[in-house]
Design a protein around this motif. Structure first.
Motif, PDB file in Angstrom:
ATOM      1  N   LYS A  82      41.154  45.796  38.393  1.00  0.00           N
ATOM      2  CA  LYS A  82      41.519  44.732  39.323  1.00  0.00           C
ATOM      3  C   LYS A  82      41.091  43.371  38.786  1.00  0.00           C
ATOM      4  O   LYS A  82      40.900  42.435  39.547  1.00  0.00           O
ATOM      5  N   GLY A  83      40.969  43.245  37.499  1.00  0.00           N
ATOM      6  CA  GLY A  83      40.465  42.028  36.879  1.00  0.00           C
ATOM      7  C   GLY A  83      41.092  40.748  37.378  1.00  0.00           C
ATOM      8  O   GLY A  83      40.410  39.907  37.970  1.00  0.00           O
ATOM      9  N   PRO A  84      42.403  40.536  37.169  1.00  0.00           N
ATOM     10  CA  PRO A  84      43.008  39.269  37.586  1.00  0.00           C
ATOM     11  C   PRO A  84      42.957  39.042  39.093  1.00  0.00           C
ATOM     12  O   PRO A  84      42.736  37.923  39.548  1.00  0.00           O
ATOM     13  N   VAL A  85      43.130  40.103  39.865  1.00  0.00           N
ATOM     14  CA  VAL A  85      43.098  39.963  41.324  1.00  0.00           C
ATOM     15  C   VAL A  85      41.699  39.548  41.771  1.00  0.00           C
ATOM     16  O   VAL A  85      41.534  38.628  42.586  1.00  0.00           O
ATOM     17  N   LEU A  86      40.695  40.195  41.229  1.00  0.00           N
ATOM     18  CA  LEU A  86      39.321  39.873  41.573  1.00  0.00           C
ATOM     19  C   LEU A  86      38.987  38.452  41.138  1.00  0.00           C
ATOM     20  O   LEU A  86      38.332  37.710  41.873  1.00  0.00           O
ATOM     21  N   GLU A  87      39.433  38.057  39.958  1.00  0.00           N
ATOM     22  CA  GLU A  87      39.182  36.698  39.482  1.00  0.00           C
ATOM     23  C   GLU A  87      39.825  35.665  40.392  1.00  0.00           C
ATOM     24  O   GLU A  87      39.224  34.631  40.693  1.00  0.00           O
ATOM     25  N   VAL A  88      41.038  35.917  40.847  1.00  0.00           N
ATOM     26  CA  VAL A  88      41.724  34.993  41.753  1.00  0.00           C
ATOM     27  C   VAL A  88      40.985  34.925  43.079  1.00  0.00           C
ATOM     28  O   VAL A  88      40.805  33.832  43.641  1.00  0.00           O
TER      29      VAL A  88
END
Length: 74
Positions: free
Chosen positions: A3-9
């Motif tokens: 969930k890298g990009p989602v978590l970063e956003v």
């Protein structure tokens, strides 16, 4: 599951929300101090928000409590 990009956003969004909240609170505290009175009702608060280009609806109870805590230091 990655969930890298989602978590970063989500983290970035929270940081931006926190920063906007801090700016709103700081702006209101400064405006109240400049005005010279730390007491007032809802109508006065709403009027001061309008004068400062803010919306009273953007402040929740925790924001009001934080403003009061900061004003208590003066």
């Amino acid at each position: 599951m990655y969930k890298g990009p989602v978590l970063e956003v989500e983290m970035l969004s929270q940081m931006l929300d926190d920063d906007a909240r801090a700016r709103r609170i700081r702006k209101m505290v400064d405006a109240i101090v400049r005005r010279g009175t730390c007491h007032g009702g809802n109508e006065e608060f709403e009027e001061l928000c309008r004068q400062e280009g803010l919306r009273a609806e953007d402040f929740d109870q925790s924001d009001i409590d934080e403003i009061q805590r900061r004003l208590d230091r003066y």
